[in-house]
Motif scaffolding. Structure first.
Motif, PDB file in Angstrom:
ATOM      1  N   SER A 236       4.030   8.935  -2.832  1.00  0.00           N
ATOM      2  CA  SER A 236       3.336   8.440  -4.027  1.00  0.00           C
ATOM      3  C   SER A 236       2.570   7.172  -3.677  1.00  0.00           C
ATOM      4  CB  SER A 236       4.336   8.159  -5.147  1.00  0.00           C
ATOM      5  OG  SER A 236       5.203   7.109  -4.767  1.00  0.00           O
ATOM      6  N   ALA A 237       1.480   6.956  -4.390  1.00  0.00           N
ATOM      7  CA  ALA A 237       0.685   5.745  -4.223  1.00  0.00           C
ATOM      8  C   ALA A 237       0.208   5.308  -5.595  1.00  0.00           C
ATOM      9  CB  ALA A 237      -0.492   5.996  -3.298  1.00  0.00           C
ATOM     10  N   THR A 238       0.274   4.000  -5.844  1.00  0.00           N
ATOM     11  CA  THR A 238      -0.110   3.433  -7.135  1.00  0.00           C
ATOM     12  C   THR A 238      -0.984   2.213  -6.914  1.00  0.00           C
ATOM     13  OG1 THR A 238       2.029   4.108  -8.021  1.00  0.00           O
ATOM     14  CG2 THR A 238       0.787   2.511  -9.307  1.00  0.00           C
ATOM     15  N   ILE A 239      -2.045   2.093  -7.698  1.00  0.00           N
ATOM     16  CA  ILE A 239      -2.868   0.889  -7.677  1.00  0.00           C
ATOM     17  C   ILE A 239      -2.161  -0.155  -8.526  1.00  0.00           C
ATOM     18  CG2 ILE A 239      -5.067  -0.136  -8.344  1.00  0.00           C
ATOM     19  CD1 ILE A 239      -6.320   2.639  -7.865  1.00  0.00           C
ATOM     20  N   VAL A 240      -1.836  -1.295  -7.920  1.00  0.00           N
ATOM     21  CA  VAL A 240      -1.122  -2.370  -8.606  1.00  0.00           C
ATOM     22  C   VAL A 240      -2.108  -3.331  -9.266  1.00  0.00           C
ATOM     23  CG1 VAL A 240       0.506  -4.279  -8.301  1.00  0.00           C
ATOM     24  CG2 VAL A 240       0.789  -2.174  -6.986  1.00  0.00           C
ATOM     25  N   ARG A 241      -3.133  -3.736  -8.510  1.00  0.00           N
ATOM     26  CA  ARG A 241      -4.175  -4.635  -9.021  1.00  0.00           C
ATOM     27  C   ARG A 241      -5.497  -4.210  -8.415  1.00  0.00           C
ATOM     28  NH1 ARG A 241      -3.215 -10.230  -7.137  1.00  0.00           N
ATOM     29  NH2 ARG A 241      -5.104 -10.646  -8.290  1.00  0.00           N
TER      30      ARG A 241
ATOM     31  N   GLY B 119       7.636   5.275   4.896  1.00  0.00           N
ATOM     32  CA  GLY B 119       8.268   4.092   4.324  1.00  0.00           C
ATOM     33  C   GLY B 119       7.535   3.556   3.116  1.00  0.00           C
ATOM     34  N   LYS B 120       7.938   2.345   2.726  1.00  0.00           N
ATOM     35  CA  LYS B 120       7.339   1.683   1.561  1.00  0.00           C
ATOM     36  C   LYS B 120       6.242   0.732   2.033  1.00  0.00           C
ATOM     37  CE  LYS B 120      11.505   1.888  -1.227  1.00  0.00           C
ATOM     38  NZ  LYS B 120      11.178   2.533  -2.462  1.00  0.00           N
ATOM     39  N   HIS B 121       5.142   0.737   1.301  1.00  0.00           N
ATOM     40  CA  HIS B 121       3.978  -0.063   1.679  1.00  0.00           C
ATOM     41  C   HIS B 121       3.458  -0.850   0.490  1.00  0.00           C
ATOM     42  CE1 HIS B 121       3.567   2.117   5.484  1.00  0.00           C
ATOM     43  NE2 HIS B 121       3.965   3.159   4.778  1.00  0.00           N
ATOM     44  N   ARG B 122       3.020  -2.063   0.774  1.00  0.00           N
ATOM     45  CA  ARG B 122       2.244  -2.893  -0.158  1.00  0.00           C
ATOM     46  C   ARG B 122       1.089  -3.430   0.663  1.00  0.00           C
ATOM     47  NH1 ARG B 122       3.262  -5.225  -5.024  1.00  0.00           N
ATOM     48  NH2 ARG B 122       2.150  -7.079  -4.338  1.00  0.00           N
ATOM     49  N   LEU B 123      -0.120  -3.044   0.305  1.00  0.00           N
ATOM     50  CA  LEU B 123      -1.264  -3.483   1.072  1.00  0.00           C
ATOM     51  C   LEU B 123      -2.424  -3.868   0.175  1.00  0.00           C
ATOM     52  CD1 LEU B 123      -3.391  -0.632   2.294  1.00  0.00           C
ATOM     53  CD2 LEU B 123      -1.071  -0.058   1.653  1.00  0.00           C
ATOM     54  N   ARG B 124      -3.276  -4.696   0.735  1.00  0.00           N
ATOM     55  CA  ARG B 124      -4.463  -5.166   0.012  1.00  0.00           C
ATOM     56  C   ARG B 124      -5.690  -4.729   0.796  1.00  0.00           C
ATOM     57  NH1 ARG B 124      -5.712  -9.528  -3.681  1.00  0.00           N
ATOM     58  NH2 ARG B 124      -7.848 -10.251  -3.348  1.00  0.00           N
ATOM     59  N   LEU B 125      -6.561  -3.997   0.131  1.00  0.00           N
ATOM     60  CA  LEU B 125      -7.861  -3.646   0.686  1.00  0.00           C
ATOM     61  C   LEU B 125      -8.845  -4.635   0.091  1.00  0.00           C
ATOM     62  CD1 LEU B 125      -7.648   0.196   0.119  1.00  0.00           C
ATOM     63  CD2 LEU B 125      -7.329  -1.018   2.258  1.00  0.00           C
ATOM     64  N   GLU B 126      -9.562  -5.341   0.972  1.00  0.00           N
ATOM     65  CA  GLU B 126     -10.435  -6.408   0.495  1.00  0.00           C
ATOM     66  C   GLU B 126     -11.769  -6.349   1.222  1.00  0.00           C
ATOM     67  OE1 GLU B 126      -9.910 -11.079  -0.543  1.00  0.00           O
ATOM     68  OE2 GLU B 126      -8.830 -10.309   1.183  1.00  0.00           O
ATOM     69  N   TYR B 127     -12.845  -6.537   0.461  1.00  0.00           N
ATOM     70  CA  TYR B 127     -14.175  -6.580   1.051  1.00  0.00           C
ATOM     71  C   TYR B 127     -14.439  -8.008   1.501  1.00  0.00           C
ATOM     72  CZ  TYR B 127     -19.080  -5.666   1.865  1.00  0.00           C
ATOM     73  OH  TYR B 127     -20.310  -5.523   2.451  1.00  0.00           O
TER      74      TYR B 127
ATOM     75  N   ASP C 113     -13.919  -6.571  -5.540  1.00  0.00           N
ATOM     76  CA  ASP C 113     -13.920  -6.616  -4.082  1.00  0.00           C
ATOM     77  C   ASP C 113     -12.534  -6.510  -3.460  1.00  0.00           C
ATOM     78  OD1 ASP C 113     -13.043  -9.037  -4.961  1.00  0.00           O
ATOM     79  OD2 ASP C 113     -14.275 -10.237  -3.626  1.00  0.00           O
ATOM     80  N   PHE C 114     -11.558  -6.024  -4.226  1.00  0.00           N
ATOM     81  CA  PHE C 114     -10.221  -5.841  -3.661  1.00  0.00           C
ATOM     82  C   PHE C 114      -9.460  -4.754  -4.421  1.00  0.00           C
ATOM     83  CE2 PHE C 114      -9.124  -8.505  -7.203  1.00  0.00           C
ATOM     84  CZ  PHE C 114      -7.836  -8.121  -7.552  1.00  0.00           C
ATOM     85  N   LEU C 115      -8.411  -4.263  -3.765  1.00  0.00           N
ATOM     86  CA  LEU C 115      -7.540  -3.239  -4.333  1.00  0.00           C
ATOM     87  C   LEU C 115      -6.163  -3.452  -3.721  1.00  0.00           C
ATOM     88  CD1 LEU C 115      -7.721  -0.530  -6.001  1.00  0.00           C
ATOM     89  CD2 LEU C 115      -8.055   0.592  -3.811  1.00  0.00           C
ATOM     90  N   GLU C 116      -5.127  -3.578  -4.557  1.00  0.00           N
ATOM     91  CA  GLU C 116      -3.759  -3.689  -4.045  1.00  0.00           C
ATOM     92  C   GLU C 116      -3.025  -2.393  -4.373  1.00  0.00           C
ATOM     93  OE1 GLU C 116      -1.774  -7.260  -5.298  1.00  0.00           O
ATOM     94  OE2 GLU C 116      -3.300  -8.530  -4.361  1.00  0.00           O
ATOM     95  N   VAL C 117      -2.365  -1.847  -3.361  1.00  0.00           N
ATOM     96  CA  VAL C 117      -1.741  -0.535  -3.478  1.00  0.00           C
ATOM     97  C   VAL C 117      -0.281  -0.615  -3.052  1.00  0.00           C
ATOM     98  CG1 VAL C 117      -1.819   1.853  -2.640  1.00  0.00           C
ATOM     99  CG2 VAL C 117      -3.940   0.586  -2.954  1.00  0.00           C
ATOM    100  N   GLU C 118       0.570   0.109  -3.762  1.00  0.00           N
ATOM    101  CA  GLU C 118       1.955   0.337  -3.353  1.00  0.00           C
ATOM    102  C   GLU C 118       2.094   1.814  -3.068  1.00  0.00           C
ATOM    103  OE1 GLU C 118       4.685  -1.020  -6.366  1.00  0.00           O
ATOM    104  OE2 GLU C 118       4.429  -3.112  -5.792  1.00  0.00           O
TER     105      GLU C 118
END
Length: 137
Positions: free
Chosen positions: A30-35, A93-101, A39-44
Motif C-alpha cells: 500500500s502507498a498513501t500520500i501524506v502531504r 518494508g515500511k517507507h516514508r519518503l519525500r519527493l521534492e522538486y 513542488d513536493f510529495l510525501e508518501v508512506e
C-alpha cells in the motif's frame, strides 16, 4: 506501451534497471500520500517485497527522493517510468519518503542572486560613506 496487453496498473516500463529490482509478489503493498504541495510529495508505503512506486506526475531531472524518519531505506532512486512519469525503487518494508522538486539551477541562481545583492549593498554603503566624508571636509 502501445500493445493492447499492456496494463499500466500492473506494469512499469523503466529506462534503467532499478535498485532494488522489483519482484512479483503474491500480495500487494500500500502507498498513501501524506502531504503534498506544488513542488513536493510525501508518501508512506508498506510493501511485502521490492516494488516500484509509480507517481503519475511528469518526470523531470530536478526531482529528488529523500527518506524521512521512520523509513526502512537509507536512499531512494528516482527513475523515469512509462516514458513520462516518475518511478521510485522501494525495498520490502515500511517507507516514508519525500519527493521534492529542487533542481541544481535553482540553488545556483539563489547563490548568484545573494552574492549580487551583497555586492550591491556593500557598494551602496561605500558610496554613502564617501559622500559623508566629502561633506565633512
Amino acid at each position: 506501451m502501445g500493445d493492447a496487453s499492456f496494463d499500466p496498473r500492473k506494469e512499469v516500463i523503466l529506462e534503467n534497471e532499478p535498485n532494488p529490482a522489483p519482484v512479483p509478489a503474491g500480495t500487494q503493498g500500500s502507498a498513501t500520500i501524506v502531504r503534498e504541495g506544488t513542488d513536493f510529495l510525501e508518501v508512506e508505503a508498506d510493501l511485502p517485497g521490492p516494488s516500484i512506486l509509480l507517481v503519475t506526475d511528469a518526470w523531470a531531472r530536478g526531482w529528488r527522493a529523500t527518506p524521512l524518519q521512520g523509513s526502512s531505506q537509507d536512499s531512494y532512486e528516482l527513475l523515469p517510468a512509462n516514458y513520462a512519469l516518475r518511478g521510485v525503487a522501494l525495498a520490502a518494508g515500511k517507507h516514508r519518503l519525500r519527493l521534492e522538486y529542487a533542481p541544481t539551477a535553482l540553488h545556483t541562481g539563489a547563490m548568484i542572486s545573494a552574492l549580487a545583492w551583497t555586492a550591491w549593498l556593500v557598494a551602496g554603503f561605500a558610496l554613502l560613506r564617501r559622500k559623508r566624508g566629502e561633506r565633512g571636509a
